[in-house]
Design an enzyme around this catalytic site. Sequence first.
Site, PDB file in Angstrom:
ATOM      1  N   ASP A  67     -22.622   1.403  18.305  1.00 53.71           N
ATOM      2  CA  ASP A  67     -22.522  -0.016  17.964  1.00 53.71           C
ATOM      3  C   ASP A  67     -22.447  -0.899  19.207  1.00 53.71           C
ATOM      4  O   ASP A  67     -22.977  -2.007  19.218  1.00 53.71           O
ATOM      5  CB  ASP A  67     -21.301  -0.249  17.073  1.00 53.71           C
ATOM      6  CG  ASP A  67     -21.514   0.274  15.662  1.00 53.71           C
ATOM      7  OD1 ASP A  67     -22.669   0.575  15.303  1.00 53.71           O
ATOM      8  OD2 ASP A  67     -20.523   0.403  14.917  1.00 53.71           O
ATOM      9  N   GLY A  68     -21.791  -0.419  20.263  1.00 56.15           N
ATOM     10  CA  GLY A  68     -21.728  -1.206  21.498  1.00 56.15           C
ATOM     11  C   GLY A  68     -23.100  -1.419  22.096  1.00 56.15           C
ATOM     12  O   GLY A  68     -23.422  -2.520  22.580  1.00 56.15           O
ATOM     13  N   ARG A  72     -25.256  -5.012  22.608  1.00 49.98           N
ATOM     14  CA  ARG A  72     -25.934  -5.413  23.855  1.00 49.98           C
ATOM     15  C   ARG A  72     -27.386  -5.769  23.588  1.00 49.98           C
ATOM     16  O   ARG A  72     -27.918  -6.748  24.128  1.00 49.98           O
ATOM     17  CB  ARG A  72     -25.858  -4.295  24.895  1.00 49.98           C
ATOM     18  CG  ARG A  72     -24.499  -4.127  25.534  1.00 49.98           C
ATOM     19  CD  ARG A  72     -24.601  -3.339  26.833  1.00 49.98           C
ATOM     20  NE  ARG A  72     -25.064  -1.985  26.640  1.00 49.98           N
ATOM     21  CZ  ARG A  72     -26.153  -1.468  27.186  1.00 49.98           C
ATOM     22  NH1 ARG A  72     -26.935  -2.215  27.962  1.00 49.98           N
ATOM     23  NH2 ARG A  72     -26.480  -0.205  26.970  1.00 49.98           N
ATOM     24  N   ASN A 136     -19.978  -9.704  17.203  1.00 45.24           N
ATOM     25  CA  ASN A 136     -18.925  -9.113  16.379  1.00 45.24           C
ATOM     26  C   ASN A 136     -17.757 -10.076  16.220  1.00 45.24           C
ATOM     27  O   ASN A 136     -17.492 -10.545  15.119  1.00 45.24           O
ATOM     28  CB  ASN A 136     -18.417  -7.804  17.000  1.00 45.24           C
ATOM     29  CG  ASN A 136     -18.921  -6.575  16.282  1.00 45.24           C
ATOM     30  OD1 ASN A 136     -19.726  -6.663  15.352  1.00 45.24           O
ATOM     31  ND2 ASN A 136     -18.465  -5.418  16.707  1.00 45.24           N
ATOM     32  N   ASP A 137     -17.060 -10.350  17.314  1.00 45.47           N
ATOM     33  CA  ASP A 137     -15.850 -11.148  17.182  1.00 45.47           C
ATOM     34  C   ASP A 137     -15.376 -11.718  18.510  1.00 45.47           C
ATOM     35  O   ASP A 137     -15.710 -11.224  19.583  1.00 45.47           O
ATOM     36  CB  ASP A 137     -14.723 -10.321  16.546  1.00 45.47           C
ATOM     37  CG  ASP A 137     -14.572  -8.947  17.178  1.00 45.47           C
ATOM     38  OD1 ASP A 137     -14.549  -8.855  18.413  1.00 45.47           O
ATOM     39  OD2 ASP A 137     -14.480  -7.956  16.429  1.00 45.47           O
ATOM     40  N   ASP A 166       0.049 -10.468  16.944  1.00 46.05           N
ATOM     41  CA  ASP A 166      -0.377  -9.768  18.157  1.00 46.05           C
ATOM     42  C   ASP A 166      -1.746 -10.260  18.614  1.00 46.05           C
ATOM     43  O   ASP A 166      -2.057 -10.225  19.802  1.00 46.05           O
ATOM     44  CB  ASP A 166      -0.443  -8.266  17.905  1.00 46.05           C
ATOM     45  CG  ASP A 166       0.938  -7.618  17.882  1.00 46.05           C
ATOM     46  OD1 ASP A 166       1.926  -8.307  18.235  1.00 46.05           O
ATOM     47  OD2 ASP A 166       1.033  -6.437  17.519  1.00 46.05           O
ATOM     48  N   ALA A 201      -1.316  -7.923  12.896  1.00 43.80           N
ATOM     49  CA  ALA A 201       0.139  -7.733  12.961  1.00 43.80           C
ATOM     50  C   ALA A 201       0.862  -9.070  12.974  1.00 43.80           C
ATOM     51  O   ALA A 201       1.646  -9.364  13.880  1.00 43.80           O
ATOM     52  CB  ALA A 201       0.514  -6.892  14.195  1.00 43.80           C
TER      53      ALA A 201
END
Length: 285
Positions: A67-68, A72, A136-137, A166, A201
Site C-alpha cells: 500500500d505504501g 507513492r 490516505n490521511d 492521542d 484514544a
Amino acid sequence: MRVVGLVLHPERDSAPAVAAVLGWAARRDIEVLGIDAEVGRLNCAAVPVASAELGLRSDLIVSLGGDGTMLRAMRLADRQRALVLGVNLGKLGFLAEVDVPELPGALSAIDDLKFTIEPRLAVDAIIGGQVVTAFNDVAVVRFPGQAMAMVAVRCAGQPFVSYAADAVVVATPTGSTAYSFSAGGPIVSPGVEALLVTPAAAHSAYNRGVVISVHDSLTLEILPASGRLAVEVDGHVAAHVTVGDLIELMPRPGAAHVVRLGGTTFYERARRKLRLTDSAEVPAG
C-alpha cells in the site's frame, strides 16, 4: 499507450513482475520508465528517470509493492494523465488490484480496454505556508511523554467539536481502512466524496468521529492545553504544530485515477483483506 512507469517497493523482490511488464511492453513498442534510484538495482531495460519525470511522461504507472508503494504511485500521478495499476507484492496490499500471477492478464485487459477507472480523492493540508498532500490521511499526533492532542474541529466555518486524544486523524475514503479504521472509524467506499475525522484514544466525553462533505470547509485548531504535535501525512512526519496553529484541510476529488478490472467489488476486497466476520451471522441450517 506509449509510456509506462514503474514504481517499486524498496526491498521486496519485484524482478518477476518487472520482467512481465517489460515483456508486454516490448511486444507493443511501449517505452518503460523507472525511478533511477529503484531500477538501478535491477539489470533491466527500464529507462531510469527522476520521479517527477516519470509522473509527467507516463500514460500508466504500475505500482509493484504494498500500500505504501501504491500511495507513492498515486502521488506521482497526481495532477497528471497517468492511470495507476496496483500489483501486490506483500501480504495485505489493500489498495492493489492484482497479485503478481494475475499481472499478465491485467495488462492484456488494459490492452483490450476491459477496465474501469476509479477516481481517488486527495486532501491538501495547509500548515502555515506549507502545503502537503495525502491520499490516505493527515494526522496530528501527540509526542510520547507530552500532553495530549487538544484539537478543535471547525466545519463549514463554525466550531463543531473539540477532542482530547492521542491523535486526530483526517482520512480520505481511501484511508478509511488505515489509521482511521484502527482508531474506530468507519469503512467508506472510495466512491464517496467526503473526509472523515476520527479521534484516536479520545479522552474527551465526545469520542465519535464525523464525516464531512467535500463542499464544506474543514479546519483543525491546536488548543491552549495541547502539547506539541507531529503532523503525519500518509504515515510520514511532514511538520510540527503547537498551540494556536491552524491546519486547513482541502479535499480534492479525482486527484488520481486507479485501474479497476471488475474482478471484485470494494466491499469484497475490504471483507477479505481486513478478515471481517459477522458475529451475528447464523450458520445455514
